[in-house]
Design a protein around this motif. Structure first.
Motif, PDB file in Angstrom:
ATOM      1  N   CYS A 220       0.835  -1.196   0.000  1.00 23.94           N
ATOM      2  CA  CYS A 220       0.000   0.000   0.000  1.00 23.94           C
ATOM      3  C   CYS A 220       0.873   1.250   0.000  1.00 23.94           C
ATOM      4  N   LEU A 221       0.299   2.336  -0.476  1.00 21.58           N
ATOM      5  CA  LEU A 221       0.969   3.634  -0.505  1.00 21.58           C
ATOM      6  C   LEU A 221       0.199   4.594   0.376  1.00 21.58           C
ATOM      7  N   LEU A 222       0.902   5.261   1.281  1.00 23.20           N
ATOM      8  CA  LEU A 222       0.280   6.157   2.238  1.00 23.20           C
ATOM      9  C   LEU A 222       0.788   7.583   2.043  1.00 23.20           C
ATOM     10  N   SER A 223      -0.063   8.533   2.291  1.00 20.54           N
ATOM     11  CA  SER A 223       0.321   9.943   2.275  1.00 20.54           C
ATOM     12  C   SER A 223       0.393  10.435   3.712  1.00 20.54           C
ATOM     13  N   VAL A 224       1.523  11.054   4.063  1.00 20.42           N
ATOM     14  CA  VAL A 224       1.788  11.466   5.440  1.00 20.42           C
ATOM     15  C   VAL A 224       2.178  12.943   5.433  1.00 20.42           C
ATOM     16  N   ALA A 225       1.621  13.708   6.348  1.00 18.90           N
ATOM     17  CA  ALA A 225       1.745  15.166   6.303  1.00 18.90           C
ATOM     18  C   ALA A 225       3.160  15.673   6.516  1.00 18.90           C
ATOM     19  N   ASN A 226       3.903  15.076   7.447  1.00 19.83           N
ATOM     20  CA  ASN A 226       5.206  15.627   7.794  1.00 19.83           C
ATOM     21  C   ASN A 226       6.130  14.538   8.309  1.00 19.83           C
ATOM     22  N   ALA A 227       7.380  14.908   8.538  1.00 18.24           N
ATOM     23  CA  ALA A 227       8.394  13.945   8.962  1.00 18.24           C
ATOM     24  C   ALA A 227       8.089  13.364  10.336  1.00 18.24           C
ATOM     25  N   GLU A 304      -8.325   8.151  10.808  1.00 16.50           N
ATOM     26  CA  GLU A 304      -9.164   8.834  11.796  1.00 16.50           C
ATOM     27  C   GLU A 304      -8.336   9.606  12.818  1.00 16.50           C
ATOM     28  N   SER A 305      -7.161   9.060  13.154  1.00 17.96           N
ATOM     29  CA  SER A 305      -6.307   9.726  14.141  1.00 17.96           C
ATOM     30  C   SER A 305      -5.464  10.842  13.532  1.00 17.96           C
ATOM     31  N   GLY A 306      -5.444  10.937  12.195  1.00 15.50           N
ATOM     32  CA  GLY A 306      -4.623  11.951  11.532  1.00 15.50           C
ATOM     33  C   GLY A 306      -3.186  11.541  11.336  1.00 15.50           C
ATOM     34  N   LEU A 307      -2.867  10.284  11.629  1.00 17.45           N
ATOM     35  CA  LEU A 307      -1.496   9.816  11.432  1.00 17.45           C
ATOM     36  C   LEU A 307      -1.139   9.804   9.954  1.00 17.45           C
ATOM     37  N   ILE A 308      -2.106   9.444   9.098  1.00 20.59           N
ATOM     38  CA  ILE A 308      -1.929   9.501   7.646  1.00 20.59           C
ATOM     39  C   ILE A 308      -3.058  10.333   7.060  1.00 20.59           C
ATOM     40  N   ASN A 309      -2.820  10.876   5.854  1.00 20.90           N
ATOM     41  CA  ASN A 309      -3.819  11.708   5.190  1.00 20.90           C
ATOM     42  C   ASN A 309      -4.613  10.959   4.131  1.00 20.90           C
ATOM     43  N   ASP A 310      -3.989   9.953   3.541  1.00 20.05           N
ATOM     44  CA  ASP A 310      -4.632   9.231   2.450  1.00 20.05           C
ATOM     45  C   ASP A 310      -3.928   7.892   2.295  1.00 20.05           C
ATOM     46  N   ALA A 311      -4.591   6.960   1.619  1.00 20.24           N
ATOM     47  CA  ALA A 311      -3.994   5.635   1.454  1.00 20.24           C
ATOM     48  C   ALA A 311      -4.605   4.926   0.259  1.00 20.24           C
ATOM     49  N   THR A 312      -3.822   4.062  -0.358  1.00 20.10           N
ATOM     50  CA  THR A 312      -4.321   3.202  -1.421  1.00 20.10           C
ATOM     51  C   THR A 312      -3.656   1.840  -1.288  1.00 20.10           C
ATOM     52  N   ILE A 313      -4.432   0.797  -1.482  1.00 23.39           N
ATOM     53  CA  ILE A 313      -3.914  -0.572  -1.398  1.00 23.39           C
ATOM     54  C   ILE A 313      -3.872  -1.164  -2.793  1.00 23.39           C
ATOM     55  N   ALA A 314      -2.747  -1.737  -3.166  1.00 24.99           N
ATOM     56  CA  ALA A 314      -2.625  -2.387  -4.472  1.00 24.99           C
ATOM     57  C   ALA A 314      -3.558  -3.593  -4.517  1.00 24.99           C
ATOM     58  N   SER A 315      -4.380  -3.673  -5.549  1.00 26.12           N
ATOM     59  CA  SER A 315      -5.364  -4.751  -5.629  1.00 26.12           C
ATOM     60  C   SER A 315      -4.831  -5.985  -6.337  1.00 26.12           C
ATOM     61  N   ASN A 316      -3.665  -5.864  -6.958  1.00 25.89           N
ATOM     62  CA  ASN A 316      -3.064  -7.017  -7.630  1.00 25.89           C
ATOM     63  C   ASN A 316      -1.560  -6.794  -7.751  1.00 25.89           C
ATOM     64  N   LEU A 317      -0.857  -7.794  -8.265  1.00 26.14           N
ATOM     65  CA  LEU A 317       0.603  -7.721  -8.363  1.00 26.14           C
ATOM     66  C   LEU A 317       1.052  -6.620  -9.312  1.00 26.14           C
ATOM     67  N   ASP A 318       0.297  -6.390 -10.387  1.00 29.45           N
ATOM     68  CA  ASP A 318       0.687  -5.343 -11.337  1.00 29.45           C
ATOM     69  C   ASP A 318       0.663  -3.970 -10.658  1.00 29.45           C
ATOM     70  N   GLN A 319      -0.350  -3.709  -9.867  1.00 28.16           N
ATOM     71  CA  GLN A 319      -0.412  -2.428  -9.167  1.00 28.16           C
ATOM     72  C   GLN A 319       0.698  -2.315  -8.127  1.00 28.16           C
ATOM     73  N   ALA A 320       1.016  -3.423  -7.473  1.00 28.58           N
ATOM     74  CA  ALA A 320       2.123  -3.407  -6.513  1.00 28.58           C
ATOM     75  C   ALA A 320       3.439  -3.092  -7.222  1.00 28.58           C
ATOM     76  N   ARG A 321       3.658  -3.703  -8.369  1.00 33.01           N
ATOM     77  CA  ARG A 321       4.892  -3.434  -9.131  1.00 33.01           C
ATOM     78  C   ARG A 321       4.955  -1.973  -9.557  1.00 33.01           C
ATOM     79  N   GLN A 322       3.804  -1.378  -9.901  1.00 32.57           N
ATOM     80  CA  GLN A 322       3.793   0.032 -10.301  1.00 32.57           C
ATOM     81  C   GLN A 322       4.195   0.932  -9.134  1.00 32.57           C
ATOM     82  N   LEU A 323       3.756   0.587  -7.942  1.00 32.83           N
ATOM     83  CA  LEU A 323       4.151   1.368  -6.764  1.00 32.83           C
ATOM     84  C   LEU A 323       5.652   1.246  -6.516  1.00 32.83           C
ATOM     85  N   TRP A 324       6.171   0.046  -6.638  1.00 34.62           N
ATOM     86  CA  TRP A 324       7.606  -0.151  -6.459  1.00 34.62           C
ATOM     87  C   TRP A 324       8.399   0.536  -7.576  1.00 34.62           C
TER      88      TRP A 324
END
Length: 460
Positions: A220-227, A304-324
């Motif tokens: 999965c790919l996550l969006s995080v506001a700051n360091a 919900e806690s604000g630790l991350i802003n957004d997220a996406t989970i790869a639904s198959n191996l091709d999408q996982a490879r694209q993230l990598w």
């Protein structure tokens, strides 16, 4: 008899390449221009021939350059015109997979992907993986103490090796192919050669630990506001995702640069001013479907806690490879005179280092491009730096190196997380090692290679 005559008597024409018969791949470092060709390239396919080759080189006082897949970035396998390259590619193969003891005994010239496939057929996985898996060799991984993408779960190469066999510079064979997890019979000699970059001897065989095979990873790919949130996310991931395999961080500048240079690659999260974290985990027990269900709940809590802003989970191996593929950052290679830095710092100091380094670079070179990314969970940071000048300025590039490595030293880091010191980082070793440490390294070198012929000019 001279060196080449003796080697010709020992090796077949296919095993000894000379003059114009030496392909450029033996003297062309990764992503660089060809160097001067070596005197010869020896490619023995038996242990006996390897021992004799080193003994002959020793008697002839010829410099020896051990060479694996030649995928390192520190110049550690670069030959010189008067040197003998000993390439391990033909001394390859898997000798034994011990299913009871969960070990594999493998020859040094075996590509990583070959070992991965073989142990997978027996229900195991290796604790090491990296992008160059098809070309890098086991001996080179050990010689440079490679880490790769799974270090947060299994450790680095030093943690994988149970036994080792090496040939000393004078041709003496030292075989310590231990297969036990516990062996406290005196000094652990193998640790001297792991990470020594071929300066103390030639690695020939190894016994490596195996782990239970994993089901298909969830990515999965996550969006995080700051360091600060990235560091907090790392702690949370370790707590709530016990099967964590990879934790890769892309700084905003890196992700934005990639999104502008990879038009054919889907970017599932917008290139906003936020960090991106590529998270992967896999279990030997739970399937990807079960893990993904649990992950969905965890991501919901993090959102919900604000630790991350957004997220996406790869639904198959091709999408996982694209993230990598995004994380691999291949468009960086097209930047003019790119400098690749592979460093390590305490986790809490990584982003402060990035901020200080970027600021100091911009103060001197306003057009500089600095792209930070890395494994983070194992303290490993990568920096791709280009002065963005079509005509490389060698003096300026050396100044960039000094700036980066000096700052690393000031902040208690190391100038090499992976790939070793080689030839390119030798002048900066003092930023990471105190004088007594360097002196001790030199004493080991003098003890095992008093004539200094084994990979001369590398590390020390």
């Amino acid at each position: 008899m001279n060196l080449l005559a003796e080697l010709s008597a020992l090796l077949t024409p296919n095993e000894l390449l000379q003059g114009k018969d030496i392909p450029e791949r033996y003297y062309t470092p990764y992503a660089e221009s060809p160097l001067a060709a070596p005197l010869a390239v020896a490619r023995p396919d038996t242990l006996e021939k390897l021992v004799s080759t080193l003994a002959i080189a020793h008697q002839s006082a010829c410099p020896v350059i051990p060479q694996g897949g030649f995928t390192g970035l520190a110049g550690g396998a670069n030959p010189s015109p008067n040197s003998l390259v000993v390439a391990m590619e033909r001394y390859c193969g898997i000798e034994e997979i011990d299913t009871a003891g969960a070990t594999v005994t493998v020859r040094a010239g075996t590509p990583l992907s070959i070992v991965q496939a073989a142990v997978a057929e027996q229900g195991f996985t290796l604790g090491i993986d990296l992008g160059a898996r098809d070309s890098c060799q086991i001996g080179g991984l050990i010689a440079t103490n490679a880490g790769g993408n799974r270090a947060i779960r299994y450790g680095v190469m030093r943690d994988q090796v149970l036994g080792l066999e090496v040939i000393l510079p004078d041709g003496t064979l030292v075989s310590s192919l231990n297969r036990m997890l516990k062996n406290n019979a005196g000094l652990d000699i193998k640790q001297l050669f792991i990470g020594s970059e071929g300066t103390l001897g030639l690695i020939t065989r190894a016994v490596i630990k195996l782990y239970p095979a994993l089901h298909t990873p969830v990515t999965c790919l996550l969006s995080v506001a700051n360091a600060e949130n990235v560091t907090a996310l790392w702690r949370a991931a370790r707590t709530h995702l016990p099967d964590l395999l990879s934790f890769e961080v892309m700084w905003p500048d890196f992700y934005q640069f990639m999104s502008s240079r990879m038009p054919d690659t889907p970017f599932p999260l917008p290139a906003e001013d936020s960090f991106k974290v590529l998270l992967e985990y896999a279990s030997p027990i739970q399937t990807a479907e079960d893990l993904q269900s649990a992950l969905t709940d965890t991501l919901g809590a993090w959102l919900e806690s604000g630790l991350i802003n957004d997220a996406t989970i790869a639904s198959n191996l091709d999408q996982a490879r694209q993230l990598w593929h995004i994380r691999e950052g291949l468009p960086m290679d097209n930047l003019p005179a790119l400098l690749n830095f592979d460093v390590s710092l305490p986790i809490a100091d990584i982003d402060p280092f990035v901020q200080r380094c970027t600021s100091q670079l911009l103060n001197t070179w306003p057009s500089v491009i600095c792209l930070p990314f890395g494994h983070l969970g194992d303290s490993n940071l990568h920096l791709g730096i280009s002065l963005n000048q079509e005509t490389p300025n060698e003096a300026a590039q050396m100044a960039v190196c000094e700036l980066v490595y000096r700052l690393i030293g000031e902040m208690g880091g190391t100038i090499s997380a992976e790939h070793g010191i080689g030839r390119y980082k030798k002048a900066y070793l003092h930023h990471s090692r105190h004088a007594p440490e360097i002196s001790l390294m030199q004493q080991f070198k003098q003890l095992l290679d008093p004539s200094g012929r084994m990979n001369p000019g590398c590390v020390l």
